[in-house]
Design an enzyme around this catalytic site. Structure first.
Site, PDB file in Angstrom:
ATOM      1  CB  CYS A  69       5.713  -5.507  10.262  1.00  0.00           C
ATOM      2  SG  CYS A  69       4.059  -4.977   9.813  1.00  0.00           S
TER       3      CYS A  69
ATOM      4  CB  CYS B 195       4.640  -0.804   8.826  1.00  0.00           C
ATOM      5  SG  CYS B 195       5.254  -1.680  10.264  1.00  0.00           S
TER       6      CYS B 195
ATOM      7  CB  CYS C 259       0.109  -7.030   1.427  1.00  0.00           C
ATOM      8  SG  CYS C 259       0.727  -5.818   0.243  1.00  0.00           S
TER       9      CYS C 259
END
Length: 147
Positions: free
Chosen positions: A80, A7, A87
């Protein structure tokens, strides 16, 4: 099998997911959580998880780079949109899956009633629990369909 819940700040949703996974699926995989930033552990997340019988009070908000480097993740679940978009790179064997959940701190920014605020956290907590219950089978099914 190792699964990382990722997240933005590793303060709420990813912590809840790790907590549920350790409580409900410890015999099937090892769960971790981290963030692309650290925002500290969200006290309301801790409170609503405790209500459900899961103690995450000992967790710490951490970056992916804070995790031991020898862990090979089979799956990274971004919980999220921001974490999905930012990422970090993972080795080719790691499958990255996005399963977005509402952000309780964002949804409750203008609220003043603590019960309404906690109800929002509880709803997201319960949605995350339902998702974790599908693991790891839902991951394998995704891999079979697309792999």
């Amino acid at each position: 099998m190792n699964i990382l819940f990722l997240c933005t700040g590793n303060s709420c949703r990813s912590q809840m997911a790790e907590g549920w996974a350790k409580k409900l699926k410890a015999d099937e995989f090892t769960a971790y959580s981290a963030g692309v930033e650290t925002h500290g552990l969200n006290e309301r997340a801790v409170a609503v998880m405790k209500e459900a019988g899961v103690d995450i009070s000992g967790h710490q908000s951490k970056l992916v780079s804070d995790l031991p480097t020898d862990i090979e993740f089979d799956y990274v679940v971004t919980v999220c949109g921001n974490a999905h978009e930012t990422c970090p790179f993972f080795p080719a064997k790691t499958k990255v899956v996005h399963v977005g959940f509402d952000d309780p701190p964002f949804l409750t920014q203008g609220m003043r009633n603590e019960n309404e605020i906690l109800d929002t956290y509880r709803r997201v907590r319960d949605e995350i629990r339902e998702y974790v219950l599908t693991l790891p089978d839902s991951m394998i099914n995704v891999e079979e369909r697309h792999g």
